[in-house]
Design an enzyme around this catalytic site. Structure first.
Site, PDB file in Angstrom:
ATOM      1  N   LYS A 153      -3.214  -0.826  -4.958  1.00  0.00           N
ATOM      2  CA  LYS A 153      -1.880  -0.842  -4.342  1.00  0.00           C
ATOM      3  C   LYS A 153      -1.047  -2.009  -4.853  1.00  0.00           C
ATOM      4  CE  LYS A 153      -3.456   1.451  -0.103  1.00  0.00           C
ATOM      5  NZ  LYS A 153      -3.695   1.318   1.356  1.00  0.00           N
TER       6      LYS A 153
ATOM      7  N   SER B  61      -3.396   4.187   6.523  1.00  0.00           N
ATOM      8  CA  SER B  61      -2.820   2.949   5.989  1.00  0.00           C
ATOM      9  C   SER B  61      -1.297   2.910   6.051  1.00  0.00           C
ATOM     10  CB  SER B  61      -3.265   2.751   4.534  1.00  0.00           C
ATOM     11  OG  SER B  61      -2.783   3.822   3.733  1.00  0.00           O
TER      12      SER B  61
END
Length: 907
Positions: free
Chosen positions: A835, A792
């Protein structure tokens, strides 16, 4: 086979001893005869052994027919020397010894054939020496006993002698043994003995043994029958009587002498020897009795030994009485219990143990609905129980098996709650947020209300620690009106914990699910299986594989436990599993569960949780009232930002408890005080902040970009740092990339892909820039001690490399996440909600996400989305246009812009 010896007759040892006692010529102690052997005495003779009986002087004296008169000489200077250890022979006592030395055996045999059956017995100074001869007179005491051989037996290659002591003798010198003469009278046994020992004699020719000695009679000193001698003699006789009272075993040998006590007192030397011989004293103590010539002193020594023996016998009697009392008490209790059982059985008050067990098991299943196959098994086991012996191991196994079978809730269910409003009230009362879980449980209740019945389900709550995954399961059980059972499988490596043990093993038990049914007594409990992501695998099997059958709705209706060995229906059980991450859960097991993700809490949610749940709980546990201590909202927010940044509220609970404990100390010191906790005095209660600086970079330099990462503890901001480690004006260098920061294999590949794409993209937007061809780039991801992996960070790494190549700083309020391909495509990633929460917590205002993750962003609460500007991108060119705008590119310093211009000039 008997050897023909002159004047020999067959007479039992008991008759010989009794006759000797009656004539008061020979005194025999029980402890020194065949009936009570010493550890060093040879074993009792067997009837099959060859034996020779030699007449004694008393036999002839008592007028036995057919025996010649044998007179024991008063002086017999030369005698064979027999060395014994531990137990010397006292005068008038009998002892059995064995000799194995060939020369000594030959000497004693010749003496007996010559009608001189006399030997000298002397005690060895070393008890460990087991030989019957010595090579030096210093090895034995020079005072011993003149003995008569009353019986002789050949035992293999040894000669067994029964000796009768007569008087004390003293060694004066070593006598030379006579030369052996070969005669025609030698028997076949002696020839065999010589042949067997011929080799030993050849080896021992070099060693001279003392087998015959010159002796002289040792007489005691003259004494008078004074008061001291009489008193000592009387005390010895009194001690005899006391010993007989304590231990009747001495009575048979002593009674004849004690009854005629006057004659014993008149013979003090005899009495002293007899007293010493009655004891179990050490051989060296008895040797002192033999060597002592002063009669009063000998009596004193004998009395001391008798007193010691009396103390030992007293202790033995005391110990024996204690043991006997315990045994009698237990025996009496046992007999009374048996009689009580018989009486109760006759009166019908109590039944037989087996029948009582059968009735108890029948009563258990009377009101239950057993399946037909289960009922057949129970009936068969009950019949078998009645035929088994109650003391057999199979009886215990069958009884335990029936106990488990009959205590299970066959056909017993708890009444379901189908009221959605009351269930919502219970769920909201105990937990804040967790809307996904609450909504799923309410759907579960709604389906049950429409169908009229509820089947079991398998739910799995995943999320960071401390967010309420385990605690909400109890609230769900209360909302559904189900029994609650929890067990953890973290670290479990034995499949028998799930499936149970076989009944053949000692201490076998069913698995956790059968134990759950026994404890909850219902077929539809709520079972919480905690930490399913932390199971291990050992040599006992794989528990994760055992859970496949348990958590499969198509299979658990016939769950088979190894112990019960009958199918059990678990389809009505509601299973809830918890896990921090799904990466370690096997794919087939994960496929059987319905996943519900539980994200971490943001600061506002933590503030609400602290006000509604944590503070009241701390007040209850510490006893501090709300009027005495108040924590302001600003103090709680400061506590969250500076001390408790994790996704859950477990650490926040600990810090609030600490504040209330400190407040309790102050309230106890000053009961009238009112404590107010604010950001200004927060450090007085919880110490210095753990997170002093909220961000690693306030202003990010070129080459540094903020990314977003997911961990098992929730979301977290992740910085990517890049620097050029060489001089770009050096034309001989070539471009390279070095990485540090404990990057995993997937992240290492992501850095290589990002580096390759960055070089391609830089040529596309600025063909004159040759930075990547000459720069040796070092890429680092703090913190270095924390392992990192995953794809990511792809667009973050590309952005950092482009920032370094173009010498343009990225705004610090921008964070991004997304995987990049070699052609610049931005691919979706996981953990978007965590996140986003981490970005909001860190003060980020702009977030770049892959377009495919837009559906995940919609799950984020509205009040968080309103605070962020989110850009959804499909290609890295979109990322570049957002990050490197003309306005932002003006942020670089003049020095850095000068270096960038130099790079272009070199190109």
């Amino acid at each position: 086979m008997y050897r023909a010896v002159r004047g020999v007759r067959v007479l039992s040892s008991r008759s010989l001893l009794r006759k000797s006692l009656q004539n008061r010529v020979v005194t025999v102690s029980v402890t020194r005869t065949f009936s009570s052997q010493d550890s060093e005495d040879p074993p009792a003779p067997k009837d099959s052994e060859e034996k020779t009986l030699i007449p004694t002087a008393n036999d002839a004296f008592n007028g036995h027919p057919g025996l010649a008169h044998i007179h024991v000489p008063e002086f017999f200077p030369t005698v064979p020397c027999i060395a014994v250890n531990k137990n010397p022979v006292l005068p008038k006592f009998v002892k059995m010894v064995e000799i194995s030395n060939p020369e000594l055996i030959d000497l004693v045999s010749n003496r007996i054939r010559l009608n001189k059956p006399y030997v000298g017995v002397f005690l060895k100074k070393d008890d460990e020496n087991t030989s019957d001869v010595v090579s030096d007179l210093d090895d034995i005491y020079n005072i011993g006993t003149f003995c008569q051989v009353t019986e002789m037996r050949n035992v293999d290659d040894k000669l067994r002698l029964v000796l009768l002591g007569h008087r004390r003798i003293k060694i004066t010198d070593i006598a030379k043994p006579p030369e052996s003469k070969k005669t025609e009278e030698k028997t076949e046994e002696s020839k065999k003995t010589e042949e067997k020992t011929e080799e030993e004699e050849e080896k021992s020719d070099s060693v001279e043994y003392v087998v015959q000695v010159e002796t002289d009679n040792l007489k005691h000193d003259p004494f008078k029958q004074n008061d001291e001698v009489k008193a000592l003699s009387g005390e010895i006789v009194k001690t005899f009587r006391d010993i007989i009272k304590l231990n009747p075993l001495y009575k048979e040998s002593i009674q004849l002498l004690v009854d005629s006590g006057k004659q014993i007192i008149d013979n003090p030397p005899h009495l002293a020897d007899f007293g010493a011989g009655m004891t179990s004293a050490d051989g060296h103590e008895l040797q002192r009795i033999i060597e002592e010539c002063d009669i009063p002193t000998r009596l004193q020594l004998s009395l001391e030994l008798l007193k010691k023996e009396h103390a030992i016998v007293s202790l033995q009697r005391k110990l024996g009485q204690e043991v006997e009392e315990k045994v009698n008490k237990m025996q009496r209790k046992f007999m009374l219990n048996e009689q009580l059982k018989i009486i109760k059985k006759e009166l019908g008050i109590e039944k037989d143990d087996k029948q009582a067990l059968v009735d108890k098991f029948n009563d258990r299943i009377k009101d239950k609905t057993l399946p037909s196959n289960i009922a057949e098994v129970v009936e068969e086991e009950l019949k078998k129980l009645q035929y088994l012996d109650s003391h057999s191991s199979e009886f215990s196994v069958t009884r335990n098996y029936l106990d488990w079978l009959t205590c299970l809730p066959w056909g017993v269910k708890s009444e379901e709650c189908y009221e959605i409003d009351s269930a919502r009230e219970v769920l909201d009362r105990d937990h804040y947020g967790l809307d996904d879980i609450k909504q799923r449980i309410l759907e579960f209740i709604a389906v049950g209300k429409l169908k009229g019945t509820v089947q079991g389900k398998i739910l799995c709550f995943t999320g960071p620690p401390g967010v309420g995954k385990t605690s909400i399961a109890r609230s769900i059980a209360q909302a559904l009106n189900r029994e609650y059972f929890r067990f953890s499988v973290g670290g479990m490596s034995d499949v028998a914990e799930i499936k149970g043990h076989r009944r053949t093993y000692v201490g076998a038990m069913p698995g956790k699910l059968i134990q759950c049914l026994k404890k909850t007594q219902t077929e539809n409990p709520l079972v919480l299986i905690d930490e399913v992501d932390k199971m291990s695998r050992g040599y006992q099997g794989d528990p994760a594989s055992a859970l496949l059958e348990l958590l499969d709705p198509e299979q658990n209706s016939n769950f088979l436990d190894h112990y019960l060995d009958v199918p059990v229906d678990l389809s009505k059980v509601l299973f809830i599993c918890t896990a921090n991450a799904t990466d370690t859960i096997p794919g087939p097991l994960l496929d059987r569960m319905e996943l519900i993700n539980v994200s971490g809490y943001i600061a506002e949610e933590k503030l609400a949780i602290a006000q509604k749940y944590l503070s009241p709980k701390s007040q209850e546990t510490t006893g501090v009232k709300e009027i005495n201590l108040k924590i302001s909202d600003e103090a709680v927010l400061a506590l969250i930002r500076g001390y408790c940044r994790e996704s859950g509220v477990r650490s926040l609970q600990k810090h609030i408890d600490q504040i209330y404990r400190k407040g309790a100390m102050k309230i106890v010191s000053d009961p009238e005080s009112v404590i107010s906790v604010s950001p200004d005095n927060l450090e007085d209660f919880v110490g210095k902040p753990k997170f002093a600086n909220q961000r690693l970079y306030e202003d990010t330099p070129p080459g540094v970009v903020t990314g977003l990462a997911w961990t098992s503890l929730g979301g977290k901001e992740l910085y990517v740092e890049t620097v050029c480690s060489n001089n770009l004006t050096d034309k001989e260098t070539a471009g390279s990339l070095k990485t540090t920061g404990q990057l995993g294999s997937v992240m290492e590949e992501s850095t290589k892909i990002a580096h390759t794409f960055a070089k391609t993209f830089l040529v596309e937007i600025d063909p004159k820039n040759t930075f990547f061809k000459r720069a040796e780039i070092h890429l680092h991801v703090p913190e270095g001690a924390t392992p990192k992996d995953g794809p990511s960070a792809g667009i973050t790494i590309v952005t950092a490399l482009m920032s370094l190549a173009t010498n343009t700083a990225v705004p610090p309020n921008i964070a991004m996440t997304g995987e990049v391909s070699l052609n610049g495509k931005v691919l979706p990633v996981g953990g978007i909600k965590e996140k986003i929460i981490a970005a909001q917590r860190s003060g980020i205002t702009t977030v770049i996400l892959p377009s495919a993750n837009k559906r995940d962003f919609d799950d984020v609460p509205d009040f968080i989305r309103k605070e962020l500007t989110v850009h959804f991108v499909d290609n890295y060119r979109d990322v570049y246009s957002v990050v490197f705008s003309q306005k932002d590119s003006q942020n670089c310093s003049p020095d850095l812009r000068k270096v960038s211009d130099e790079i272009r000039n070199v190109a």
